[in-house]
Design a protein around this motif. Structure first.
Motif, PDB file in Angstrom:
ATOM      1  N   LEU A  70       0.825  -1.209   0.000  1.00  0.00           N
ATOM      2  CA  LEU A  70       0.000   0.000   0.000  1.00  0.00           C
ATOM      3  C   LEU A  70       0.860   1.260   0.000  1.00  0.00           C
ATOM      4  O   LEU A  70       0.550   2.232  -0.682  1.00  0.00           O
ATOM      5  CB  LEU A  70      -0.955  -0.002   1.192  1.00  0.00           C
ATOM      6  CG  LEU A  70      -2.048  -1.065   1.135  1.00  0.00           C
ATOM      7  CD1 LEU A  70      -2.797  -1.136   2.458  1.00  0.00           C
ATOM      8  CD2 LEU A  70      -3.003  -0.791  -0.019  1.00  0.00           C
ATOM      9  N   ILE A  71       1.954   1.255   0.757  1.00  0.00           N
ATOM     10  CA  ILE A  71       2.869   2.400   0.762  1.00  0.00           C
ATOM     11  C   ILE A  71       3.463   2.590  -0.626  1.00  0.00           C
ATOM     12  O   ILE A  71       3.533   3.718  -1.138  1.00  0.00           O
ATOM     13  CB  ILE A  71       3.976   2.210   1.824  1.00  0.00           C
ATOM     14  CG1 ILE A  71       3.385   2.306   3.225  1.00  0.00           C
ATOM     15  CG2 ILE A  71       5.091   3.228   1.633  1.00  0.00           C
ATOM     16  CD1 ILE A  71       4.327   1.855   4.326  1.00  0.00           C
ATOM     17  N   ASP A  72       3.885   1.497  -1.249  1.00  0.00           N
ATOM     18  CA  ASP A  72       4.451   1.583  -2.605  1.00  0.00           C
ATOM     19  C   ASP A  72       3.424   2.112  -3.606  1.00  0.00           C
ATOM     20  O   ASP A  72       3.753   2.926  -4.467  1.00  0.00           O
ATOM     21  CB  ASP A  72       4.972   0.220  -3.064  1.00  0.00           C
ATOM     22  CG  ASP A  72       6.213  -0.223  -2.317  1.00  0.00           C
ATOM     23  OD1 ASP A  72       6.858   0.628  -1.655  1.00  0.00           O
ATOM     24  OD2 ASP A  72       6.530  -1.426  -2.387  1.00  0.00           O
ATOM     25  N   MET A  73       2.181   1.645  -3.490  1.00  0.00           N
ATOM     26  CA  MET A  73       1.114   2.131  -4.383  1.00  0.00           C
ATOM     27  C   MET A  73       0.880   3.623  -4.167  1.00  0.00           C
ATOM     28  O   MET A  73       0.713   4.376  -5.136  1.00  0.00           O
ATOM     29  CB  MET A  73      -0.180   1.346  -4.137  1.00  0.00           C
ATOM     30  CG  MET A  73      -0.125  -0.086  -4.599  1.00  0.00           C
ATOM     31  SD  MET A  73      -1.574  -1.056  -4.081  1.00  0.00           S
ATOM     32  CE  MET A  73      -2.911  -0.126  -4.798  1.00  0.00           C
ATOM     33  N   ALA A  74       0.850   4.051  -2.911  1.00  0.00           N
ATOM     34  CA  ALA A  74       0.638   5.467  -2.607  1.00  0.00           C
ATOM     35  C   ALA A  74       1.783   6.311  -3.151  1.00  0.00           C
ATOM     36  O   ALA A  74       1.561   7.382  -3.723  1.00  0.00           O
ATOM     37  CB  ALA A  74       0.500   5.662  -1.095  1.00  0.00           C
ATOM     38  N   ARG A  75       2.999   5.826  -2.987  1.00  0.00           N
ATOM     39  CA  ARG A  75       4.175   6.549  -3.495  1.00  0.00           C
ATOM     40  C   ARG A  75       4.105   6.664  -5.026  1.00  0.00           C
ATOM     41  O   ARG A  75       4.329   7.739  -5.583  1.00  0.00           O
ATOM     42  CB  ARG A  75       5.443   5.823  -3.070  1.00  0.00           C
ATOM     43  CG  ARG A  75       6.707   6.575  -3.395  1.00  0.00           C
ATOM     44  CD  ARG A  75       7.931   5.860  -2.853  1.00  0.00           C
ATOM     45  NE  ARG A  75       7.952   5.951  -1.390  1.00  0.00           N
ATOM     46  CZ  ARG A  75       8.161   4.921  -0.570  1.00  0.00           C
ATOM     47  NH1 ARG A  75       8.377   3.722  -1.055  1.00  0.00           N
ATOM     48  NH2 ARG A  75       8.170   5.096   0.723  1.00  0.00           N
ATOM     49  N   ALA A  76       3.759   5.580  -5.702  1.00  0.00           N
ATOM     50  CA  ALA A  76       3.669   5.585  -7.165  1.00  0.00           C
ATOM     51  C   ALA A  76       2.576   6.528  -7.654  1.00  0.00           C
ATOM     52  O   ALA A  76       2.710   7.140  -8.722  1.00  0.00           O
ATOM     53  CB  ALA A  76       3.408   4.173  -7.682  1.00  0.00           C
ATOM     54  N   ALA A  77       1.508   6.650  -6.870  1.00  0.00           N
ATOM     55  CA  ALA A  77       0.390   7.525  -7.245  1.00  0.00           C
ATOM     56  C   ALA A  77       0.618   8.958  -6.759  1.00  0.00           C
ATOM     57  O   ALA A  77      -0.268   9.797  -6.887  1.00  0.00           O
ATOM     58  CB  ALA A  77      -0.913   6.986  -6.672  1.00  0.00           C
ATOM     59  N   LYS A  78       1.793   9.229  -6.181  1.00  0.00           N
ATOM     60  CA  LYS A  78       2.178  10.571  -5.723  1.00  0.00           C
ATOM     61  C   LYS A  78       1.336  11.065  -4.547  1.00  0.00           C
ATOM     62  O   LYS A  78       1.106  12.253  -4.399  1.00  0.00           O
ATOM     63  CB  LYS A  78       2.127  11.591  -6.865  1.00  0.00           C
ATOM     64  CG  LYS A  78       2.908  11.187  -8.086  1.00  0.00           C
ATOM     65  CD  LYS A  78       4.379  11.347  -7.858  1.00  0.00           C
ATOM     66  CE  LYS A  78       5.120  11.189  -9.174  1.00  0.00           C
ATOM     67  NZ  LYS A  78       6.207  10.299  -9.172  1.00  0.00           N
ATOM     68  N   TYR A  79       0.868  10.129  -3.708  1.00  0.00           N
ATOM     69  CA  TYR A  79       0.149  10.549  -2.511  1.00  0.00           C
ATOM     70  C   TYR A  79       1.125  11.178  -1.543  1.00  0.00           C
ATOM     71  O   TYR A  79       2.287  10.766  -1.460  1.00  0.00           O
ATOM     72  CB  TYR A  79      -0.596   9.374  -1.866  1.00  0.00           C
ATOM     73  CG  TYR A  79      -1.873   9.086  -2.601  1.00  0.00           C
ATOM     74  CD1 TYR A  79      -3.052   9.681  -2.204  1.00  0.00           C
ATOM     75  CD2 TYR A  79      -1.881   8.269  -3.717  1.00  0.00           C
ATOM     76  CE1 TYR A  79      -4.231   9.456  -2.902  1.00  0.00           C
ATOM     77  CE2 TYR A  79      -3.047   8.037  -4.418  1.00  0.00           C
ATOM     78  CZ  TYR A  79      -4.214   8.636  -4.001  1.00  0.00           C
ATOM     79  OH  TYR A  79      -5.370   8.416  -4.702  1.00  0.00           O
ATOM     80  N   GLN A  80       0.684  12.174  -0.808  1.00  0.00           N
ATOM     81  CA  GLN A  80       1.556  12.918   0.087  1.00  0.00           C
ATOM     82  C   GLN A  80       1.690  12.266   1.455  1.00  0.00           C
ATOM     83  O   GLN A  80       2.690  12.446   2.135  1.00  0.00           O
ATOM     84  CB  GLN A  80       1.042  14.348   0.246  1.00  0.00           C
ATOM     85  CG  GLN A  80       1.067  15.114  -1.054  1.00  0.00           C
ATOM     86  CD  GLN A  80       0.395  16.469  -0.935  1.00  0.00           C
ATOM     87  OE1 GLN A  80      -0.238  16.786   0.057  1.00  0.00           O
ATOM     88  NE2 GLN A  80       0.510  17.257  -1.984  1.00  0.00           N
ATOM     89  N   LYS A  81       0.670  11.523   1.865  1.00  0.00           N
ATOM     90  CA  LYS A  81       0.686  10.973   3.216  1.00  0.00           C
ATOM     91  C   LYS A  81      -0.082   9.658   3.247  1.00  0.00           C
ATOM     92  O   LYS A  81      -1.083   9.502   2.578  1.00  0.00           O
ATOM     93  CB  LYS A  81       0.060  11.973   4.187  1.00  0.00           C
ATOM     94  CG  LYS A  81       0.035  11.515   5.621  1.00  0.00           C
ATOM     95  CD  LYS A  81      -0.378  12.603   6.597  1.00  0.00           C
ATOM     96  CE  LYS A  81      -1.749  13.149   6.323  1.00  0.00           C
ATOM     97  NZ  LYS A  81      -2.221  14.087   7.352  1.00  0.00           N
TER      98      LYS A  81
END
Length: 71
Positions: free
Chosen positions: A32-43
């Motif tokens: 989930l962290i990797d997905m958020a990082r790839a999608a440019k989520y901030q937090k």
């Protein structure tokens, strides 16, 4: 899991008791962290009430703010 603007909120991580302490929760949260990082989520934010789980989340880079952990 909920997407709130540019934040990802993980509401529940559950592993069947038979499979706990086998790395499944760690793997799920890392994905989930990797997905958020790839999608440019901030937090990435999650809430945990279990002290053992909080130790795991701290190991994954989350910091504690009351019952909500942030990364």
């Amino acid at each position: 899991m909920h997407f709130l603007g540019k934040d990802l909120f993980i509401s529940t991580v559950v592993v069947h008791p038979e499979f706990r302490r086998s790395g499944y929760a760690t793997a799920m949260v890392r994905i989930l962290i990797d997905m958020a990082r790839a999608a440019k989520y901030q937090k990435v934010e999650l809430t945990s009430s279990k002290s053992g789980a909080q130790a795991l989340y701290r190991e994954l880079g989350f910091s504690d703010d009351a019952s909500t952990l942030f990364r």
